[in-house]
Scaffold this motif. Structure first.
Motif, PDB file in Angstrom:
ATOM      1  N   VAL A  64       1.036  -0.934  -0.048  1.00 23.33           N
ATOM      2  CA  VAL A  64       0.033   0.126  -0.251  1.00 23.33           C
ATOM      3  C   VAL A  64       0.820   1.218   0.074  1.00 23.33           C
ATOM      4  O   VAL A  64       0.175   2.276  -0.169  1.00 23.33           O
ATOM      5  N   PHE A  65       1.947   0.728   0.190  1.00 27.18           N
ATOM      6  CA  PHE A  65       2.921   2.150  -0.179  1.00 27.18           C
ATOM      7  C   PHE A  65       3.431   2.320  -1.652  1.00 27.18           C
ATOM      8  O   PHE A  65       4.843   1.864  -1.961  1.00 27.18           O
ATOM      9  N   LYS A  66       2.992   2.629  -2.047  1.00 30.30           N
ATOM     10  CA  LYS A  66       3.192   2.957  -3.725  1.00 30.30           C
ATOM     11  C   LYS A  66       3.138   4.397  -3.739  1.00 30.30           C
ATOM     12  O   LYS A  66       2.938   5.461  -3.611  1.00 30.30           O
ATOM     13  N   PRO A  67       2.934   4.235  -5.600  1.00 30.34           N
ATOM     14  CA  PRO A  67       3.686   6.259  -6.228  1.00 30.34           C
ATOM     15  C   PRO A  67       1.889   6.962  -6.164  1.00 30.34           C
ATOM     16  O   PRO A  67       1.239   5.666  -6.210  1.00 30.34           O
ATOM     17  N   ILE A  70      -2.301  10.215   3.682  1.00 27.64           N
ATOM     18  CA  ILE A  70      -3.854  10.175   2.550  1.00 27.64           C
ATOM     19  C   ILE A  70      -4.070   8.913   3.185  1.00 27.64           C
ATOM     20  O   ILE A  70      -3.260   7.746   2.726  1.00 27.64           O
ATOM     21  N   VAL A  71      -5.098   8.202   2.951  1.00 29.42           N
ATOM     22  CA  VAL A  71      -5.518   7.284   3.740  1.00 29.42           C
ATOM     23  C   VAL A  71      -7.175   7.039   2.741  1.00 29.42           C
ATOM     24  O   VAL A  71      -7.913   6.886   2.595  1.00 29.42           O
ATOM     25  N   GLY A  88      -7.834   9.450  -2.420  1.00 32.34           N
ATOM     26  CA  GLY A  88      -7.024  10.188  -2.320  1.00 32.34           C
ATOM     27  C   GLY A  88      -7.101  11.243  -1.851  1.00 32.34           C
ATOM     28  O   GLY A  88      -6.325  12.369  -2.390  1.00 32.34           O
ATOM     29  N   ASN A  89      -8.533  12.342  -1.961  1.00 30.48           N
ATOM     30  CA  ASN A  89      -8.693  13.245  -1.407  1.00 30.48           C
ATOM     31  C   ASN A  89      -8.672  13.983  -0.382  1.00 30.48           C
ATOM     32  O   ASN A  89      -8.219  15.630  -0.412  1.00 30.48           O
ATOM     33  N   VAL A  90      -8.552  13.246   0.494  1.00 31.03           N
ATOM     34  CA  VAL A  90      -7.756  13.798   1.931  1.00 31.03           C
ATOM     35  C   VAL A  90      -7.309  14.301   2.450  1.00 31.03           C
ATOM     36  O   VAL A  90      -6.786  12.452   2.594  1.00 31.03           O
ATOM     37  N   THR A 139     -10.693  -4.703   8.006  1.00 33.02           N
ATOM     38  CA  THR A 139     -10.066  -3.343   7.595  1.00 33.02           C
ATOM     39  C   THR A 139      -9.666  -3.254   6.145  1.00 33.02           C
ATOM     40  O   THR A 139      -8.701  -4.541   5.995  1.00 33.02           O
ATOM     41  N   ARG A 140      -9.872  -2.893   5.315  1.00 28.47           N
ATOM     42  CA  ARG A 140      -9.243  -2.973   3.933  1.00 28.47           C
ATOM     43  C   ARG A 140      -8.655  -1.741   3.375  1.00 28.47           C
ATOM     44  O   ARG A 140      -9.369  -0.545   3.942  1.00 28.47           O
ATOM     45  N   ILE A 141      -7.427  -1.236   3.018  1.00 26.87           N
ATOM     46  CA  ILE A 141      -6.420  -0.320   3.041  1.00 26.87           C
ATOM     47  C   ILE A 141      -6.083  -0.933   1.600  1.00 26.87           C
ATOM     48  O   ILE A 141      -5.236  -1.569   0.924  1.00 26.87           O
ATOM     49  N   TYR A 142      -5.747   0.266   0.397  1.00 26.81           N
ATOM     50  CA  TYR A 142      -5.029   0.207  -0.808  1.00 26.81           C
ATOM     51  C   TYR A 142      -4.416   1.765  -0.946  1.00 26.81           C
ATOM     52  O   TYR A 142      -3.052   1.229  -1.750  1.00 26.81           O
TER      53      TYR A 142
END
Length: 206
Positions: free
Chosen positions: A49-52, A87-88, A130-132, A160-163
């Motif tokens: 999830v840590f990506k460009p 951003i999450v 990714g607006n917030v 919980t799911r995170i992209y």
């Protein structure tokens, strides 16, 4: 609740800030092989999830919690960062995390450790584009070499799911530690090693 900025989800594809990809590039400073995600259902998924920034909407790579809704990231950096924003991106469902807690320079956190007070906490909004942005207390998040991110809850799902997790800030190479030079005694000085079996006149006692 910490300060944040956002625009509506309907504007997500109408404009693209070219600077954001540069601002949210601290993922390149993570020692990814040492990054740890506790309670991930698939081993190693937390690293993806840590990506460009340009790949933030990729839903093929994600992390999902395992036995309950909690996720805990231990993130080591190759130097020192000044963390300014996060951003999450999650799913448009109740599996989206609802809270986020940050811990500065506490290595190898476990779920027992996060019972302590966090350095900063946020109530999250559902965000699928990714607006917030969640802005940190910059004075507190300077000289960060290890970041703990705890997601204790979501909006009601069992998992919980995170992209995507984006980290914004500045990076500095860690200062090199000074080398301590020790002078070892190669040849003993007799005057420094008084024989305990001698009298005050330096005559051996038989």
């Amino acid at each position: 609740m910490a300060a944040l900025g956002h625009c509506g989800e309907d504007c997500a594809h109408k404009h693209e800030d070219p600077e954001k990809g540069v601002l949210y590039s601290l993922y390149t400073k993570i020692i990814i092989d040492n990054l740890e995600c506790l309670n991930e259902s698939v081993e190693g998924a937390g690293k993806t999830v840590f990506k460009p920034w340009i790949e933030r909407l990729d839903t093929e790579r994600f992390v999902e919690s395992d036995v309950d809704e909690e996720l805990l990231f231990n993130i080591p950096f190759s130097g020192h960062i000044k963390l300014k924003g996060i951003i999450v991106i999650g799913d448009d469902s109740e599996s989206h995390p609802s809270k986020m807690r940050l811990f500065k320079n506490r290595d190898a956190l476990t779920f027992d450790d996060v019972a302590i007070e966090a350095d900063q906490e946020f109530d999250l909004q559902k965000d699928i584009h990714g607006n917030v942005e969640y802005f940190t207390k910059i004075a507190k998040f300077q000289n960060v070499h290890h970041l703990g991110i705890h997601f204790p809850s979501n909006f009601g799902d069992e998992k919980t799911r995170i992209y995507y997790i984006g980290l914004k800030g500045e990076f500095a190479v860690a200062p090199k530690q000074e080398v301590v030079i020790c002078n070892y005694e190669l040849r003993p000085n007799i005057s420094d090693h008084k024989n305990p079996l001698s009298d005050d006149n330096n005559h051996p006692l038989m």
